[in-house]
Design an enzyme around this catalytic site. Structure first.
Site, PDB file in Angstrom:
ATOM      1  N   GLU A   1       0.759  -1.116  -0.049  1.00  0.00           N
ATOM      2  CA  GLU A   1       0.188  -0.052  -0.128  1.00  0.00           C
ATOM      3  C   GLU A   1       0.787   1.210   0.056  1.00  0.00           C
ATOM      4  O   GLU A   1       0.844   2.150   0.796  1.00  0.00           O
ATOM      5  CB  GLU A   1      -0.862  -0.077   1.259  1.00  0.00           C
ATOM      6  CG  GLU A   1      -1.765  -1.219   1.235  1.00  0.00           C
ATOM      7  CD  GLU A   1      -2.808  -1.054   2.207  1.00  0.00           C
ATOM      8  OE1 GLU A   1      -2.617  -0.417   3.240  1.00  0.00           O
ATOM      9  OE2 GLU A   1      -4.002  -1.880   1.928  1.00  0.00           O
TER      10      GLU A   1
ATOM     11  N   GLU B   1      -5.541  -8.514  -1.071  1.00  0.00           N
ATOM     12  CA  GLU B   1      -6.011  -8.200   0.233  1.00  0.00           C
ATOM     13  C   GLU B   1      -7.825  -7.912  -0.130  1.00  0.00           C
ATOM     14  O   GLU B   1      -7.924  -6.826  -1.030  1.00  0.00           O
ATOM     15  CB  GLU B   1      -5.714  -7.011   0.908  1.00  0.00           C
ATOM     16  CG  GLU B   1      -4.277  -7.359   1.701  1.00  0.00           C
ATOM     17  CD  GLU B   1      -3.745  -6.156   2.483  1.00  0.00           C
ATOM     18  OE1 GLU B   1      -4.793  -5.368   2.976  1.00  0.00           O
ATOM     19  OE2 GLU B   1      -2.619  -6.208   2.520  1.00  0.00           O
TER      20      GLU B   1
HETATM   21  C1  BG6 Z   1      -4.432  -3.031   4.790  1.00  0.00           C
HETATM   22  C2  BG6 Z   1      -3.190  -3.481   5.309  1.00  0.00           C
HETATM   23  O1  BG6 Z   1      -4.707  -1.664   4.847  1.00  0.00           O
HETATM   24  O2  BG6 Z   1      -5.535  -3.192   5.455  1.00  0.00           O
HETATM   25  C3  BG6 Z   1      -3.286  -4.492   6.260  1.00  0.00           C
HETATM   26  O3  BG6 Z   1      -2.215  -3.830   4.512  1.00  0.00           O
HETATM   27  C4  BG6 Z   1      -4.435  -4.104   7.378  1.00  0.00           C
HETATM   28  O4  BG6 Z   1      -1.903  -4.568   7.059  1.00  0.00           O
HETATM   29  C5  BG6 Z   1      -5.643  -4.320   6.376  1.00  0.00           C
HETATM   30  O5  BG6 Z   1      -4.375  -5.160   8.290  1.00  0.00           O
HETATM   31  C6  BG6 Z   1      -7.022  -4.370   7.560  1.00  0.00           C
HETATM   32  O6  BG6 Z   1      -6.748  -3.036   8.300  1.00  0.00           O
HETATM   33  P1  BG6 Z   1      -7.106  -3.138   9.706  1.00  0.00           P
HETATM   34  O7  BG6 Z   1      -6.820  -1.727  10.094  1.00  0.00           O
HETATM   35  O8  BG6 Z   1      -8.420  -3.604   9.747  1.00  0.00           O
HETATM   36  O9  BG6 Z   1      -5.986  -4.099  10.080  1.00  0.00           O
END
Ligand code: BG6
Length: 498
Positions: free
Chosen positions: A204, A396
């Site tokens: 990211e 993701e």
């Molecule tokens: C993404 C990141 O932005 O979102 C992860 O690459 C992160 O590291 C994921 O865990 C979900 O976000 P969060 O804050 O709910 O863990």
């Protein structure tokens, strides 16, 4: 069949949220290791000390407007029970890796994304040779994956940098990190040759605007430092691609973008412009990493703000000649923006709450305000493909929930509903729109500490980890209903979404 026969199905993790074992195996500390826990209402802090012995903490984290540590403060651990550092134990993958990989294999995964903790290989970031114990640790993991036919995808830098860089140099604002990174990347290429084919250079990369300490180890993250830091990251990425193409031609190096479609709240043209500008703020990063040049809108913006790019001879040619091989992205949902904020609620999502962002009245949200958008993957894939015409990889996608454990399992219908809708939308993009998609990795397949809040309570996994927000628990792994649903989905190559 919409998905190709070698479609990569699996899950994604990051060392600072999952691995733990921070004081084991000769690892050095990373920036994530000095970040405390938080919650939806309490911000994570970076702890620091000054030469005169004063210590304290500052919220240099996602969702915080803070951009600087106090003058003279150096980020470090503070031995005081009021501070808890969740990365130190995380999900204790360090001691559960064999079990986790086996469970993922039994879930049907043919792909797993990990990040390497740079400071586990180079504790200070800049040593001449790598810490052999750290190299061995990751090599064993990748071998274990191969044993089950799982393709490991490695993020070289996922929200943690060797802490020494923040202490000595103000992180990526300093050009010395470029060579240090390339040496680290090349060490991975060499040591994991034959085991790892896919690397992502920076997780990211566009989130530097939301959390400059987290992405780039900046303890002074004003606009100029962010611009310099990201320029250095672009250079490091291009040099890494160059190294791979020249010496490790079997590798594929991807960029990684945080993406969520942005919708206008009203039909007012001012709202359309706002959305276009917000999208450009994100796409600037992929424009550089996929098209190989700074877009004019960004150069003009820098000019107006008096920001300079610390380029030397040959730098722009390097960016032009070595863009990434594919574009990977995270996508959790969409956002809504408007100039007409009266009678609206603040919107939230990946990256935190931002100006002009409002809640979408058509979508449901989870307890952290993240909206579930059943069309976001199709829209995302089309937008990115239209602009870059390259292979795409969703690395993701997922939903955080305050899961309740009942008789050693979790009945997470909400997660199944989320995945069903998101995978169906991705399938439409492939089947109906012809998008070349390499794979789909569900975020946080094994429960881990959240990045934004640093809490365990915001769980994403299909595999439950018995641990609380303070690293207390048996760390036993338990299978949720979504584990079996995803397995069925993968077994049918995405055909069976019932
Ligand atoms: C993404 C990141 O932005 O979102 C992860 O690459 C992160 O590291 C994921 O865990 C979900 O976000 P969060 O804050 O709910 O863990």
């Amino acid at each position: 069949m919409p998905f190709r026969s070698d479609f990569l199905w699996g899950g994604a993790t990051a060392a600072n949220q999952y691995e733990g074992g921070v004081f084991e195996g000769g690892a050095g500390l990373s920036t994530a290791d000095v970040m405390t826990n938080g919650s939806h209402t309490v911000r994570r802090q970076v702890t620091w000390k000054k030469e005169d012995g004063t210590c304290g903490s500052t919220p240099l984290c996602f969702g915080s407007p803070e951009r600087h540590l106090p003058e003279g403060a150096v980020p470090c651990l503070i031995d005081d029970e009021k501070y808890y550092y969740p990365s130190h134990i995380a999900s204790d993958f360090y001691h559960h890796w064999k079990e986790d990989i086996r469970l993922c294999a039994e879930e049907g995964f043919n792909c797993l994304r990990f990040s390497v903790k740079w400071s586990r290989l180079f504790p200070d970031g800049e040593e001449e040779t790598a810490n052999e114990e750290g190299v061995r640790f990751y090599r064993e993991i990748f071998k274990e994956c191969r044993k089950y036919g799982i393709e490991p995808v490695v993020t070289l830098l996922h929200y943690e940098n060797p802490l020494a860089f923040a202490q000595k140099y103000n992180g990526w604002a300093d050009r010395r990190l470029v060579n240090a990174y390339v040496r680290y990347a090349e060490t991975c290429f060499r040591e994991f040759r034959g085991l790892v084919k896919y690397y992502l250079t920076f997780n990211e990369i566009n989130c530097i605007e939301h959390a400059p300490f987290v992405t780039a180890a900046l303890i002074h993250g004003d606009e100029q430092n962010c611009a310099s830091a990201v320029f250095h990251q672009f250079l490091a990425s291009s040099l890494t691609v160059k190294k791979a193409h020249e010496s490790y031609p079997e590798l594929k190096i991807g960029m990684m973008l945080a993406y969520g479609p942005v919708y206008a709240y009203t039909a007012d043209p001012a709202d359309q412009l706002l959305v276009q500008q917000a999208m450009n703020q994100t796409l600037f990063y992929s424009d550089v990493q996929m098209l190989g040049r700074y877009p004019d809108y960004k150069l003009k913006e820098y000019e107006r703000a008096g920001i300079t790019i610390p380029a030397k001879d040959g730098d722009f040619e390097l960016l032009r000649d070595y863009p990434c091989d594919f574009l990977s992205f995270s996508c959790y949902g969409s956002h809504v923006m408007t100039c007409h904020e009266e009678n609206t609620e603040q919107g939230e999502g990946n990256g935190g709450a931002q100006a002009h962002m409002v809640r979408n009245p058509y979508l449901k949200t989870n307890a952290w305000g993240w909206a579930t958008d059943p069309q976001c993957l199709r829209i995302t894939l089309n937008t990115l493909y239209d602009r870059y015409h390259c292979e795409l990889f969703c690395v993701e996608n997922g939903i955080g929930w305050n899961d309740v454990l009942e008789e050693n399992t979790v009945h997470d219908d909400y997660r199944i509903d989320y995945m069903r809708a998101n995978i169906a939308s991705m399938k439409d993009a492939v089947e109906l729109d012809g998008i070349p998609l390499m794979g789909y990795l569900y975020w946080g397949c094994v429960d881990m500490v959240s990045n934004g809040e640093g809490e365990m309570a915001k769980r994403y996994g299909q595999i439950y980890v018995d641990a609380d927000n303070y690293g207390k628990g048996s760390f036993q792994r338990l299978l949720k209903d979504s584990y079996f649903w995803y397995r069925k989905c993968i077994q049918s190559n995405g055909e069976d979404l019932d």
